[in-house]
Design an enzyme around this catalytic site. Structure first.
Site, PDB file in Angstrom:
ATOM      1  N   GLY A 189      54.022  21.443  66.259  1.00 40.44           N
ATOM      2  CA  GLY A 189      53.537  22.746  65.127  1.00 40.44           C
ATOM      3  C   GLY A 189      51.850  22.391  63.975  1.00 40.44           C
ATOM      4  N   LEU A 210      49.235  26.286  59.924  1.00 39.84           N
ATOM      5  CA  LEU A 210      49.034  25.966  57.971  1.00 39.84           C
ATOM      6  C   LEU A 210      49.489  24.788  57.855  1.00 39.84           C
ATOM      7  CD1 LEU A 210      48.218  29.579  56.187  1.00 39.84           C
ATOM      8  CD2 LEU A 210      46.123  27.338  57.015  1.00 39.84           C
ATOM      9  N   GLY A 245      51.908  22.665  59.452  1.00 45.50           N
ATOM     10  CA  GLY A 245      51.963  21.383  59.883  1.00 45.50           C
ATOM     11  C   GLY A 245      50.705  20.849  60.288  1.00 45.50           C
ATOM     12  N   HIS A 265      56.450  45.967  59.780  1.00 41.79           N
ATOM     13  CA  HIS A 265      55.264  46.049  58.780  1.00 41.79           C
ATOM     14  C   HIS A 265      55.075  47.676  59.144  1.00 41.79           C
ATOM     15  CE1 HIS A 265      51.804  46.075  57.086  1.00 41.79           C
ATOM     16  NE2 HIS A 265      51.625  44.569  56.765  1.00 41.79           N
ATOM     17  N   SER A 272      45.764  46.046  58.613  1.00 45.72           N
ATOM     18  CA  SER A 272      45.951  45.474  57.481  1.00 45.72           C
ATOM     19  C   SER A 272      46.386  46.736  56.560  1.00 45.72           C
ATOM     20  CB  SER A 272      44.971  45.509  56.360  1.00 45.72           C
ATOM     21  OG  SER A 272      45.465  44.755  55.085  1.00 45.72           O
ATOM     22  N   ARG A 332      56.477  47.666  52.023  1.00 42.42           N
ATOM     23  CA  ARG A 332      56.989  47.385  53.149  1.00 42.42           C
ATOM     24  C   ARG A 332      58.132  48.232  54.092  1.00 42.42           C
ATOM     25  NH1 ARG A 332      53.713  42.300  54.537  1.00 42.42           N
ATOM     26  NH2 ARG A 332      51.486  42.229  54.387  1.00 42.42           N
ATOM     27  N   HIS A 340      56.884  41.760  62.009  1.00 39.99           N
ATOM     28  CA  HIS A 340      55.525  41.104  61.713  1.00 39.99           C
ATOM     29  C   HIS A 340      56.232  39.269  61.078  1.00 39.99           C
ATOM     30  CE1 HIS A 340      51.619  40.976  59.749  1.00 39.99           C
ATOM     31  NE2 HIS A 340      51.962  39.967  58.721  1.00 39.99           N
ATOM     32  N   GLU A 389      57.148  28.735  57.225  1.00 40.40           N
ATOM     33  CA  GLU A 389      57.838  30.355  58.222  1.00 40.40           C
ATOM     34  C   GLU A 389      58.477  29.492  58.749  1.00 40.40           C
ATOM     35  OE1 GLU A 389      55.942  32.747  60.293  1.00 40.40           O
ATOM     36  OE2 GLU A 389      57.491  34.443  60.783  1.00 40.40           O
ATOM     37  N   LEU A 429      50.752  32.327  53.633  1.00 44.49           N
ATOM     38  CA  LEU A 429      49.576  31.724  53.917  1.00 44.49           C
ATOM     39  C   LEU A 429      49.838  30.578  52.074  1.00 44.49           C
ATOM     40  CD1 LEU A 429      46.460  34.158  54.589  1.00 44.49           C
ATOM     41  CD2 LEU A 429      47.955  32.512  56.025  1.00 44.49           C
TER      42      LEU A 429
END
Lengths: 657, 249
Positions: free
Chosen positions: A39, A42, A44, A265, A283, A329, A421, A445, A461
Site C-alpha cells: 500500500g 499516506l 505506506g 458520513h 465536505s 457525524r 466513509h 486506516e 491524515l
C-alpha cells in the site's frame, strides 16, 4: 492474553521514554534488512520513504498503476496538529482529549497521546517537502476549525489536503526509488502473507498485468492497505479499495480489532439509481451554514421552494437545540435515516434530506449590504451578494454537486444522505503497531488503534502520516534489531511454495466456477445486506438474519460467480472477485462483532441500547474493551478482549441537546 | 437514451487493436460516463464476452486514473472535468460516442483503454522532490512564504497526473505535467537549492521516455481537467534555460 505493550510511566513521558530505550540497528545491518510495505497511501508511502532514508532495503507494492493514486488522495478537509499557531489554547493534551472523547471512549489512551505528540512534526515535515498548505497574507500557515473541537488546529490545502499530503509522501518515496533504496511494484496485488516459524517473512503478490504470482521475502511486512468501507458496495471509497491484504493476514493469525466500527458520513450526494457505483462526499464544512430539513407532511411531492416555511421540519434544530445542524457525524446520520425511514424523505428515491442555503444566502447578502452601507437594498441585490459570498466559501463543492446532479444548489436546496466513509476497525496492533503475528505490522486506516468508535474530521491524515513518518521508524527497529542474523529466506522455502500453491488454488477455483452472475452482482447483494442490517442502526434480530444471509451468499458466490477471460492476463474481473470473496467473509465477522457489542457507541448504534429520547447509550461496565477476533476457520472466530483503561480522560455520556 | 459506442479494443500491448461498436439502451442522464461502461461490461459478462478494460479508481475526479479519449477530446466534452465526473446528460438520445485510449508512444496500451503511464513516475524520480529526510524539519512557520507564491505553487501542485495533456498534444509532449512539478517546487523557497538540477534532470528524463517537444499550442491547458496553466511551461522554460546558462559543468 492480549498485551498492548503500552510503556509504563506517566502519559506524557511514555513515547519519549520508549524512544530512548528502544533497540537500535546499526547502519551496516540496516542495509541487510529487507522490509516489505503493502500500500502506498499516506501510511505506506511515508513509511517506505522514512525506512528507506534510514537505510533499510524496502519493497513497496500497490495495486494502482502509480503509487500516487492511493485513495488518501481523495481526502478533502484537512489535517489536525497541535501547533497552537492561533494562540487559542490548543495543546498536545487537548488534541489527545478531543480524540479520545470523539472516539466515544473506545480508543487506547497511550496510542492517542503519542498521535497528538507527533502531530506537530508532521506539519513541519510536510512543509519542508514543499506541500503547499493554505497561507495567510503574512506568509504564515492558515488554520480552520472542524467538527468535535473548539480550537482551530486544522491545516489544509483548499479542498485537496489529502492530495497534497500524498503527493509529498509520494515524492519522498520516488526520491528513494531513484536512490535505489526502494523497489516499487505498481499494478501488483498482495494475495497472502508468508509466515515461517510463526513470523511474517514475506508475501505472495500477483502481477496484475501478466497475472503471474511472485514470491517476495522481507524481514518484516507492513500492511498499509487502508479501510474496508467497500464491504457496503456503495461508499465514498475508491472502486479498488479493499480488505484483501488485511483479511489474508487475519487468516494467517492477525487478530481483527473492532470490525463493526464504521463511520457513516452525513453529507453525501444521494444514490440516483441502480447504476450507482460509488458515493461522493460533500465536505462537513457545509453544515456550518446550511440548514437541514424535510417536509412535515409524508410523501410531499412539491418542489422544495414551494413548501412554505411552516411546513418544513428542521429536525436537527428541533431535536438538538444546543448543537443544531452541527451535531457530530454519527448523530446527524442517524437522524436523517430516521426521517427517511418514517416516510419524510425527499427526491425521487425518497432517501434524501435537504441541505438548504437559502437562509445563509440572505444572511450573507444582508451583511454585504450593511458593509456597503445600503439600508434599502432590494431583495434581488441581497440575494446576488449573498450568492457571491457562498460561492467564495463553498464554490468548489457547489460546482461538484451541480456536475453530479445537474441541479443548481444556489437556486434549490441540495439533496444529501449519509454514506459509508471510513472504518475505525482494522487489524489489531500493539503500541508498536505490530499485529499478533510477529514481524507483521499494520499502519494507517488498516489498523484499529486510534479513533475508537468514531473518528473526528481531519484525523485520518494525521494518523496515517504519524504511523509512517514518526512511529514505525522507531518501533520496527525494535523488532529488526533481533533479526540481524536472519539471512534472506530462499524463495523455494516450503513456506513460500505452500503459500503460493494455496493462492494459486484459489485463483483456479474462481476461474473454474464459470457460473451465471458477475462479481458485481454478488458485491451489490452483500452491500444491501450490510447496509440494511449492519449499517447505521443495528439490532439483534437483523444481525442474526444478516449472518445467515451472508453465509448463503458466500455459498452462492463460490458456486455461481462468472469471471471472464483467463488468469494469465490483465483481468480486472478476477481482481474484483478475490476482493469480493474476502469482503463476504469480513461482512460476516462485522455482523458477529456488532452482535456481541450490545451497547451503542460512536458509529455503532444498537437499537436495544438507547436512551428514552432515542440517543445512543454506552455501556462502560460491560463493553469498555477492544474486541479482537481470532480466525479459527470458515465462519468461526474467537473473541479476545483488550480492556481499555482510562487514566486521564474519564468516560462520560455525550449530550448534544 | 439509446447510444452507440465505438470503443477501441486491443487485447494486449502487441495486438493491433480495432474499434468495435456497441448499442447501449436505457442510459440514464444521471449516470456518470464510467457507470455507462459498468452497464456495458455487466452485459458483456452476461453474454460471455470480454468486458472493456479501463483505468478508474476514486471516481471523484482526483486520483487521475481515468483516462478516456472521447469523441476526439481527452476526458470528453466538459471543461475541467475528468471522465469519471462527466455525466450522461452531456449526450442526447441516438448519439454515437467514439472512445479511445490515450495515444502516445510513451504511454503504451496495456489492454483496451488502459495505458501504461509509469513514465510519469520516472519523471518525478528524476527530481520531482525536495531532498529532505524525515525528522529534521524546522518549524513549519519558520519560513514565511508570500501568499501569492504559495497559491501559485498550490495551483501547479493540483495536477492529478492523468496524462490528458499528453493525449491532447499533437506532439505527445509531457511539458505541462513536468512543468507543473518544476513550477511548484521553484515557487517555494524550500525548492530553491535543487532547482537547477531538477529542471535539467526532469526535462532529460521526459525526452528519454519518448515524449515529444512542446510547440506552445495550448491544447494541454485546454484539456487539463484541473486547469493547470500554460504559465507553468513558461516557468519551466525559464528554469531550464537559466539552469543551462548558470550551471557549472
Amino acid at each position: 492474553m492480549l498485551n498492548a505493550k503500552i510503556p509504563a510511566g506517566p502519559m506524557e513521558a511514555k513515547w519519549a521514554d520508549y524512544k530512548s530505550h528502544v533497540k537500535l540497528v546499526n547502519p551496516a545491518n540496516k542495509r541487510k534488512l529487507e522490509v516489505i510495505i503493502v500500500g502506498t497511501g499516506l501510511a505506506g508511502a511515508s513509511a517506505a520513504a522514512a525506512l528507506a532514508e534510514l537505510g533499510y532495503k524496502v519493497k513497496a507494492f500497490c495495486f494502482q498503476d502509480s503509487a500516487r493514486r492511493a485513495h488518501s488522495i481523495a481526502a478533502q478537509g484537512g489535517i489536525n496538529a497541535a501547533k497552537n499557531y492561533q494562540n487559542d489554547g490548543d495543546s498536545v493534551f487537548r488534541l489527545f482529549y478531543d480524540t479520545v472523547k470523539g472516539g466515544d471512549y473506545r480508543a487506547r489512551e497511550g496510542n492517542v497521546y503519542r498521535l497528538a505528540e507527533v502531530s506537530a512534526s508532521i506539519i513541519d515535515q510536510c512543509v519542508a517537502q514543499g506541500v503547499p498548505f493554505a497561507r495567510e497574507y503574512g506568509g504564515l500557515l492558515s488554520n480552520r476549525s472542524f467538527g468535535g473541537t473548539q480550537v482551530q488546529r486544522t491545516f489544509y490545502a483548499a479542498g485537496q489536503t489529502g492530495q497534497q499530503l500524498l503527493l509529498g509522501a509520494y515524492s519522498a518515496l520516488q526520491r528513494q526509488v531513484a536512490l535505489g533504496n526502494v523497489k516499487l511494484y505498481s499494478r501488483h496485488e498482495m494475495l497472502d502473507v508468508v509466515t515461517v516459524d510463526g513470523k511474517a517473512r514475506g508475501i505472495i503478490a500477483r502481477d496484475l498485468i501478466s497475472g503471474k504470482l511472485e514470491r517476495h521475502f522481507g524481514h518484516a511486512v507492513l500492511l498499509c492497505t487502508g479501510g474496508y468501507g467497500n464491504v457496503f458496495y456503495l461508499s465514498t471509497n475508491a472502486m479498488g479499495s479493499n480488505v484483501t491484504a488485511a483479511w489474508k493476514a487475519h487468516k494467517r493469525g492477525a487478530y481483527f480489532g473492532n470490525p463493526c466500527f464504521t463511520q457513516i458520513h452525513p453529507t453525501c450526494i444521494p444514490v440516483s439509481g441502480d447504476h450507482q457505483s460509488k458515493l461522493t462526499l460533500m465536505s462537513e464544512s457545509l453544515r456550518n451554514d446550511g440548514r437541514i430539513w424535510v417536509p412535515k407532511k409524508k410523501d410531499d411531492n412539491r418542489k422544495a421552494v414551494d413548501i412554505p416555511e411552516e411546513e418544513r421540519d428542521y429536525y436537527l434544530e428541533r431535536r438538538y437545540p444546543a448543537f443544531g445542524n452541527l451535531v457530530p457525524r454519527d448523530v446527524a446520520s442517524r437522524a436523517a435515516k430516521e426521517r427517511c425511514d418514517a416516510g419524510y424523505g425527499v427526491g425521487t428515491s425518497k432517501m434524501a434530506v435537504y441541505l438548504d442555503y437559502a437562509e445563509a444566502i440572505v444572511r450573507y447578502g444582508q451583511i454585504e449590504a450593511s458593509k456597503k452601507g445600503l439600508d434599502h437594498a432590494s431583495e434581488e441585490e441581497i440575494i446576488k451578494w449573498g450568492k457571491a459570498v457562498v460561492a467564495e466559501k463553498y464554490g468548489n463543492l457547489f460546482d461538484m454537486y451541480a456536475k453530479i446532479t445537474g441541479e443548481n444548489p444556489y437556486e434549490m436546496p441540495m439533496r444529501i444522505y449519509p454514506a459509508v466513509h471510513y472504518t475505525m476497525g482494522g487489524l489489531w496492533v500493539d503500541y508498536e503497531l505490530m499485529t499478533t503475528v510477529p514481524g507483521l505490522y499494520a499502519l494507517g486506516e488498516a489498523n484499529f488503534s486510534d479513533h475508537g468508535a468514531n473518528r473526528l474530521g481531519a484525523s485520518a491524515l494525521m494518523q496515517g502520516l504519524a504511523d509512517g513518518y514518526f512511529v514505525i521508524p522507531y518501533t520496527v527497529g525494535n523488532y529488526l534489531a533481533d533479526e540481524i542474523h536472519t539471512k534472506p529466506i530462499p524463495l523455494d522455502h516450503p513456506a513460500f511454495v505452500e503459500t503460493e500453491k494455496a493462492v494459486q488454488a484459489q485463483l483456479d477455483t474462481l476461474m473454474n466456477i464459470k457460473g451465471e452472475h458477475s462479481v458485481d452482482h454478488f458485491h451489490k447483494a452483500l452491500g444491501k445486506i450490510m447496509w440494511d442490517k449492519c449499517g447505521m442502526a443495528r439490532n439483534e434480530a437483523g444481525l442474526k438474519e444478516a449472518i445467515v444471509e451472508i453465509q448463503a451468499l458466500k455459498a452462492e458466490f463460490w458456486k455461481n460467480v462468472r469471471i471472464p477471460g483467463s488468469q494469465d492476463e490483465f483481468n480486472p474481473e478476477l481482481e474484483k472477485a478475490g476482493r469480493v470473496a474476502d469482503f463476504i467473509e469480513l461482512g460476516e465477522l462485522m455482523c458477529m462483532d456488532a452482535l456481541q457489542r450490545r451497547e451503542s457507541c460512536g458509529g455503532h448504534f444498537r437499537e436495544e441500547s438507547q436512551e428514552d429520547g432515542g440517543e445512543a447509550l454506552r455501556d462502560d461496565a460491560n463493553f469498555q474493551f477492544v474486541a479482537a477476533w481470532e480466525y479459527k476457520g470458515p465462519s468461526s472466530f474467537e473473541l479476545h478482549k483488550e480492556h481499555l483503561d482510562f487514566e486521564i480522560v474519564k468516560p462520560t455520556q455525550r449530550n448534544y441537546k | 437514451m439509446k447510444l452507440t459506442l465505438k470503443i477501441w479494443r486491443q487485447q494486449n500491448t502487441k495486438d493491433k487493436g480495432k474499434f468495435e461498436s456497441y448499442q447501449v439502451s436505457d442510459v440514464s442522464k444521471d449516470m456518470s460516463f464510467l457507470e455507462l461502461f459498468d452497464v456495458l461490461n455487466e452485459r458483456l459478462i452476461n453474454e460471455g464476452k470480454d468486458p472493456v478494460a479501463f483505468d478508474h479508481d476514486c471516481r471523484e475526479g482526483i486520483c487521475g486514473a481515468c483516462s478516456m479519449y472521447i469523441n476526439g477530446r481527452a476526458h470528453g466534452p466538459w471543461d475541467e472535468t475528468t471522465t469519471c465526473q462527466l455525466h450522461m446528460r452531456a449526450y442526447n438520445d441516438g448519439d454515437t460516442i467514439v472512445v479511445e485510449p490515450w495515444r502516445a508512444k510513451a504511454f503504451p496500451v496495456i489492454k483496451d483503454l488502459t495505458v501504461d503511464r509509469s513514465a510519469f513516475d520516472r519523471i518525478i524520480q528524476a527530481g520531482g522532490y525536495i531532498s529532505v529526510n524525515t525528522g529534521n524539519a524546522v518549524d513549519a512557520n519558520a519560513i514565511p512564504i508570500d501568499k501569492f507564491d504559495a497559491d501559485n505553487a498550490f495551483a501547479a501542485a493540483a495536477c492529478i497526473g492523468c496524462g490528458a495533456c499528453v493525449a491532447a498534444c499533437k506532439n505527445s509532449s509531457a511539458m505541462l505535467f513536468t512543468s507543473a512539478k518544476v513550477s511548484q517546487l521553484a515557487l517555494l523557497p524550500q525548492g530553491h537549492p535543487e532547482r537547477k538540477q531538477r529542471a535539467m534532470d526532469m526535462v532529460a528524463q521526459m525526452d528519454k521516455e519518448g515524449f515529444g517537444s512542446c510547440t506552445n499550442t495550448g491544447a494541454c491547458e485546454a484539456e487539463c481537467p484541473k486547469g493547470i496553466s500554460l504559465t507553468n511551461i513558461a516557468r519551466l522554460n525559464r528554469e531550464f534555460i537559466g539552469a543551462g546558462l548558470t550551471s557549472e559543468g
